[in-house]
Write a protein that holds these residues in place. Sequence first.
Motif, PDB file in Angstrom:
ATOM      1  N   ALA A  10     -31.205  -5.703 -19.027  1.00 42.60           N
ATOM      2  CA  ALA A  10     -30.733  -5.388 -17.669  1.00 42.60           C
ATOM      3  C   ALA A  10     -29.996  -6.576 -17.057  1.00 42.60           C
ATOM      4  O   ALA A  10     -28.954  -6.414 -16.414  1.00 42.60           O
ATOM      5  N   GLU A  11     -30.510  -7.782 -17.255  1.00 39.33           N
ATOM      6  CA  GLU A  11     -29.859  -8.983 -16.711  1.00 39.33           C
ATOM      7  C   GLU A  11     -28.508  -9.241 -17.375  1.00 39.33           C
ATOM      8  O   GLU A  11     -27.537  -9.603 -16.717  1.00 39.33           O
ATOM      9  N   ILE A  12     -28.441  -9.061 -18.681  1.00 40.37           N
ATOM     10  CA  ILE A  12     -27.169  -9.261 -19.396  1.00 40.37           C
ATOM     11  C   ILE A  12     -26.142  -8.233 -18.938  1.00 40.37           C
ATOM     12  O   ILE A  12     -24.994  -8.577 -18.657  1.00 40.37           O
ATOM     13  N   GLU A  13     -26.551  -6.975 -18.843  1.00 47.01           N
ATOM     14  CA  GLU A  13     -25.623  -5.940 -18.403  1.00 47.01           C
ATOM     15  C   GLU A  13     -25.171  -6.178 -16.959  1.00 47.01           C
ATOM     16  O   GLU A  13     -24.007  -5.968 -16.629  1.00 47.01           O
ATOM     17  N   ARG A  14     -26.081  -6.641 -16.097  1.00 46.15           N
ATOM     18  CA  ARG A  14     -25.723  -6.959 -14.714  1.00 46.15           C
ATOM     19  C   ARG A  14     -24.695  -8.079 -14.687  1.00 46.15           C
ATOM     20  O   ARG A  14     -23.693  -8.007 -13.973  1.00 46.15           O
ATOM     21  N   PHE A  15     -24.915  -9.121 -15.483  1.00 45.35           N
ATOM     22  CA  PHE A  15     -23.976 -10.242 -15.550  1.00 45.35           C
ATOM     23  C   PHE A  15     -22.591  -9.757 -15.979  1.00 45.35           C
ATOM     24  O   PHE A  15     -21.584 -10.122 -15.378  1.00 45.35           O
ATOM     25  N   VAL A  16     -22.540  -8.923 -17.003  1.00 40.18           N
ATOM     26  CA  VAL A  16     -21.255  -8.418 -17.493  1.00 40.18           C
ATOM     27  C   VAL A  16     -20.562  -7.598 -16.406  1.00 40.18           C
ATOM     28  O   VAL A  16     -19.371  -7.774 -16.159  1.00 40.18           O
ATOM     29  N   ARG A  17     -21.293  -6.714 -15.733  1.00 41.87           N
ATOM     30  CA  ARG A  17     -20.680  -5.905 -14.673  1.00 41.87           C
ATOM     31  C   ARG A  17     -20.136  -6.768 -13.546  1.00 41.87           C
ATOM     32  O   ARG A  17     -19.068  -6.495 -13.010  1.00 41.87           O
ATOM     33  N   GLU A  18     -20.863  -7.822 -13.197  1.00 44.81           N
ATOM     34  CA  GLU A  18     -20.452  -8.679 -12.087  1.00 44.81           C
ATOM     35  C   GLU A  18     -19.337  -9.641 -12.454  1.00 44.81           C
ATOM     36  O   GLU A  18     -18.432  -9.882 -11.671  1.00 44.81           O
ATOM     37  N   PRO A  48     -22.631  -1.990 -20.840  1.00 44.46           N
ATOM     38  CA  PRO A  48     -22.695  -2.703 -19.564  1.00 44.46           C
ATOM     39  C   PRO A  48     -21.953  -2.033 -18.419  1.00 44.46           C
ATOM     40  O   PRO A  48     -22.209  -2.345 -17.267  1.00 44.46           O
ATOM     41  N   TYR A  49     -21.044  -1.123 -18.705  1.00 46.73           N
ATOM     42  CA  TYR A  49     -20.277  -0.495 -17.639  1.00 46.73           C
ATOM     43  C   TYR A  49     -20.865   0.848 -17.208  1.00 46.73           C
ATOM     44  O   TYR A  49     -20.266   1.577 -16.444  1.00 46.73           O
ATOM     45  N   SER A  50     -22.049   1.165 -17.692  1.00 44.77           N
ATOM     46  CA  SER A  50     -22.810   2.324 -17.248  1.00 44.77           C
ATOM     47  C   SER A  50     -24.080   1.790 -16.618  1.00 44.77           C
ATOM     48  O   SER A  50     -24.509   0.685 -16.923  1.00 44.77           O
ATOM     49  N   GLY A  64     -18.818  -0.054  -7.312  1.00 45.50           N
ATOM     50  CA  GLY A  64     -17.774  -0.040  -6.293  1.00 45.50           C
ATOM     51  C   GLY A  64     -17.118  -1.391  -6.090  1.00 45.50           C
ATOM     52  O   GLY A  64     -17.434  -2.374  -6.746  1.00 45.50           O
ATOM     53  N   ARG A  65     -16.196  -1.448  -5.164  1.00 46.38           N
ATOM     54  CA  ARG A  65     -15.419  -2.659  -4.884  1.00 46.38           C
ATOM     55  C   ARG A  65     -16.209  -3.727  -4.155  1.00 46.38           C
ATOM     56  O   ARG A  65     -15.730  -4.821  -3.951  1.00 46.38           O
ATOM     57  N   SER A  66     -17.440  -3.452  -3.746  1.00 40.25           N
ATOM     58  CA  SER A  66     -18.241  -4.464  -3.072  1.00 40.25           C
ATOM     59  C   SER A  66     -18.930  -5.408  -4.055  1.00 40.25           C
ATOM     60  O   SER A  66     -19.692  -6.265  -3.661  1.00 40.25           O
ATOM     61  N   ASP A  67     -18.642  -5.233  -5.338  1.00 35.91           N
ATOM     62  CA  ASP A  67     -19.232  -6.102  -6.353  1.00 35.91           C
ATOM     63  C   ASP A  67     -18.742  -7.536  -6.175  1.00 35.91           C
ATOM     64  O   ASP A  67     -17.660  -7.766  -5.655  1.00 35.91           O
ATOM     65  N   PRO A  68     -19.511  -8.529  -6.645  1.00 37.87           N
ATOM     66  CA  PRO A  68     -19.065  -9.922  -6.578  1.00 37.87           C
ATOM     67  C   PRO A  68     -17.751 -10.102  -7.331  1.00 37.87           C
ATOM     68  O   PRO A  68     -17.447  -9.333  -8.244  1.00 37.87           O
ATOM     69  N   PRO A  69     -16.975 -11.101  -6.958  1.00 36.86           N
ATOM     70  CA  PRO A  69     -15.695 -11.305  -7.637  1.00 36.86           C
ATOM     71  C   PRO A  69     -15.875 -11.644  -9.108  1.00 36.86           C
ATOM     72  O   PRO A  69     -16.842 -12.279  -9.503  1.00 36.86           O
ATOM     73  N   ALA A  70     -14.933 -11.211  -9.898  1.00 35.94           N
ATOM     74  CA  ALA A  70     -14.955 -11.490 -11.333  1.00 35.94           C
ATOM     75  C   ALA A  70     -14.494 -12.917 -11.593  1.00 35.94           C
ATOM     76  O   ALA A  70     -13.872 -13.545 -10.744  1.00 35.94           O
ATOM     77  N   LEU A  71     -14.799 -13.399 -12.779  1.00 40.36           N
ATOM     78  CA  LEU A  71     -14.285 -14.698 -13.198  1.00 40.36           C
ATOM     79  C   LEU A  71     -12.767 -14.632 -13.224  1.00 40.36           C
ATOM     80  O   LEU A  71     -12.188 -13.608 -13.564  1.00 40.36           O
ATOM     81  N   THR A  72     -12.122 -15.725 -12.908  1.00 45.77           N
ATOM     82  CA  THR A  72     -10.666 -15.701 -12.841  1.00 45.77           C
ATOM     83  C   THR A  72     -10.011 -16.595 -13.885  1.00 45.77           C
ATOM     84  O   THR A  72      -8.815 -16.750 -13.882  1.00 45.77           O
ATOM     85  N   ARG A  73     -10.801 -17.178 -14.780  1.00 42.54           N
ATOM     86  CA  ARG A  73     -10.213 -18.001 -15.834  1.00 42.54           C
ATOM     87  C   ARG A  73      -9.315 -17.139 -16.703  1.00 42.54           C
ATOM     88  O   ARG A  73      -9.567 -15.963 -16.902  1.00 42.54           O
ATOM     89  N   SER A  74      -8.282 -17.755 -17.257  1.00 40.77           N
ATOM     90  CA  SER A  74      -7.390 -16.995 -18.128  1.00 40.77           C
ATOM     91  C   SER A  74      -7.999 -16.783 -19.509  1.00 40.77           C
ATOM     92  O   SER A  74      -7.638 -15.854 -20.206  1.00 40.77           O
ATOM     93  N   GLU A  75      -8.905 -17.616 -19.931  1.00 38.96           N
ATOM     94  CA  GLU A  75      -9.546 -17.484 -21.233  1.00 38.96           C
ATOM     95  C   GLU A  75     -11.058 -17.591 -21.067  1.00 38.96           C
ATOM     96  O   GLU A  75     -11.534 -18.397 -20.283  1.00 38.96           O
ATOM     97  N   PRO A  76     -11.831 -16.788 -21.812  1.00 40.57           N
ATOM     98  CA  PRO A  76     -13.287 -16.895 -21.732  1.00 40.57           C
ATOM     99  C   PRO A  76     -13.770 -18.160 -22.422  1.00 40.57           C
ATOM    100  O   PRO A  76     -13.083 -18.694 -23.292  1.00 40.57           O
ATOM    101  N   PRO A  77     -14.947 -18.649 -22.038  1.00 42.50           N
ATOM    102  CA  PRO A  77     -15.510 -19.794 -22.750  1.00 42.50           C
ATOM    103  C   PRO A  77     -15.888 -19.356 -24.160  1.00 42.50           C
ATOM    104  O   PRO A  77     -16.725 -18.496 -24.345  1.00 42.50           O
ATOM    105  N   MET A  78     -15.237 -19.889 -25.141  1.00 44.48           N
ATOM    106  CA  MET A  78     -15.396 -19.431 -26.517  1.00 44.48           C
ATOM    107  C   MET A  78     -16.774 -19.718 -27.104  1.00 44.48           C
ATOM    108  O   MET A  78     -17.166 -19.110 -28.077  1.00 44.48           O
ATOM    109  N   ASP A  79     -17.516 -20.631 -26.498  1.00 40.19           N
ATOM    110  CA  ASP A  79     -18.827 -20.942 -27.034  1.00 40.19           C
ATOM    111  C   ASP A  79     -19.887 -19.910 -26.637  1.00 40.19           C
ATOM    112  O   ASP A  79     -20.967 -19.908 -27.173  1.00 40.19           O
ATOM    113  N   CYS A  80     -19.568 -18.990 -25.705  1.00 39.16           N
ATOM    114  CA  CYS A  80     -20.589 -18.030 -25.296  1.00 39.16           C
ATOM    115  C   CYS A  80     -20.133 -16.585 -25.372  1.00 39.16           C
ATOM    116  O   CYS A  80     -20.900 -15.692 -25.075  1.00 39.16           O
ATOM    117  N   VAL A  81     -18.911 -16.308 -25.749  1.00 39.94           N
ATOM    118  CA  VAL A  81     -18.413 -14.937 -25.834  1.00 39.94           C
ATOM    119  C   VAL A  81     -17.755 -14.733 -27.192  1.00 39.94           C
ATOM    120  O   VAL A  81     -16.839 -15.450 -27.563  1.00 39.94           O
TER     121      VAL A  81
END
Length: 86
Positions: A10-18, A48-50, A64-81
Amino acid sequence: EDEVGQGARAEIERFVRERLPRGGALAYVPAELMSLNARRASQSEFRPYSTRDSAGGLSPRTLGRSDPPALTRSEPPMDCVDRTDR
Protein backbone atom coordinates in the motif's frame (compact mmCIF):
# COMPACT_ATOMS: atom_id res chain seq x y z
CA GLU A 1 0.88 -11.84 1.54
CA ASP A 2 0.73 -11.14 5.28
CA GLU A 3 -0.38 -7.92 6.98
CA VAL A 4 3.13 -6.42 6.88
CA GLY A 5 3.45 -7.19 3.18
CA GLN A 6 0.04 -5.66 2.48
CA GLY A 7 1.05 -2.49 4.34
CA ALA A 8 4.31 -2.26 2.41
CA ARG A 9 2.49 -2.76 -0.90
CA ALA A 10 0.00 0.00 0.00
CA GLU A 11 2.83 2.43 0.83
CA ILE A 12 4.70 1.68 -2.41
CA GLU A 13 1.55 2.09 -4.49
CA ARG A 14 0.73 5.35 -2.66
CA PHE A 15 4.24 6.66 -3.37
CA VAL A 16 3.93 5.80 -7.07
CA ARG A 17 0.51 7.49 -7.35
CA GLU A 18 1.78 10.62 -5.63
CA ARG A 19 5.24 10.95 -7.16
CA LEU A 20 4.97 9.12 -10.51
CA PRO A 21 1.33 9.83 -11.49
CA ARG A 22 -0.33 8.23 -14.48
CA GLY A 23 0.40 10.29 -17.59
CA GLY A 24 3.40 12.04 -15.99
CA ALA A 25 6.93 12.01 -17.37
CA LEU A 26 8.03 9.36 -14.85
CA ALA A 27 4.84 7.28 -14.84
CA TYR A 28 4.92 3.56 -15.37
CA VAL A 29 3.62 2.71 -18.82
CA PRO A 30 1.43 -0.38 -19.35
CA ALA A 31 4.30 -2.41 -20.83
CA GLU A 32 6.42 -1.77 -17.71
CA LEU A 33 3.62 -2.84 -15.39
CA MET A 34 3.06 -5.98 -17.45
CA SER A 35 6.78 -6.79 -17.30
CA LEU A 36 6.95 -6.23 -13.54
CA ASN A 37 3.85 -8.36 -12.97
CA ALA A 38 5.20 -11.15 -15.16
CA ARG A 39 8.14 -11.64 -12.78
CA ARG A 40 6.54 -10.82 -9.42
CA ALA A 41 6.84 -13.17 -6.47
CA SER A 42 3.55 -12.05 -4.90
CA GLN A 43 0.17 -13.36 -5.97
CA SER A 44 -1.09 -9.75 -6.06
CA GLU A 45 -0.47 -7.67 -9.16
CA PHE A 46 1.40 -4.39 -8.95
CA ARG A 47 -1.32 -1.90 -9.98
CA PRO A 48 -0.33 1.48 -8.55
CA TYR A 49 -2.80 3.45 -10.65
CA SER A 50 -5.82 1.56 -9.28
CA THR A 51 -7.06 1.75 -5.72
CA ARG A 52 -8.12 -1.12 -3.54
CA ASP A 53 -11.68 -1.25 -2.28
CA SER A 54 -12.68 -2.11 1.30
CA ALA A 55 -12.65 -5.84 0.46
CA GLY A 56 -9.07 -5.66 -0.79
CA GLY A 57 -10.06 -5.88 -4.45
CA LEU A 58 -9.09 -3.37 -7.08
CA SER A 59 -11.26 -0.42 -8.00
CA PRO A 60 -10.58 1.51 -11.25
CA ARG A 61 -11.02 4.90 -9.54
CA THR A 62 -8.27 7.30 -10.52
CA LEU A 63 -6.97 10.00 -8.25
CA GLY A 64 -8.07 13.62 -8.67
CA ARG A 65 -6.09 16.80 -9.28
CA SER A 66 -5.74 17.50 -5.55
CA ASP A 67 -2.94 14.94 -5.38
CA PRO A 68 0.53 16.15 -4.31
CA PRO A 69 2.72 17.42 -7.15
CA ALA A 70 4.68 14.87 -9.12
CA LEU A 71 8.45 14.80 -9.31
CA THR A 72 9.68 17.20 -11.96
CA ARG A 73 13.14 15.80 -12.70
CA SER A 74 13.72 14.99 -16.34
CA GLU A 75 15.27 11.61 -15.49
CA PRO A 76 14.45 9.19 -12.66
CA PRO A 77 17.14 8.28 -10.14
CA MET A 78 18.57 5.18 -11.79
CA ASP A 79 19.64 3.61 -8.52
CA CYS A 80 16.04 3.15 -7.33
CA VAL A 81 13.89 2.72 -10.46
CA ASP A 82 14.25 -0.18 -12.88
CA ARG A 83 13.75 1.28 -16.36
CA THR A 84 15.58 -1.42 -18.35
CA ASP A 85 12.39 -2.57 -20.15
CA ARG A 86 11.63 0.78 -21.78
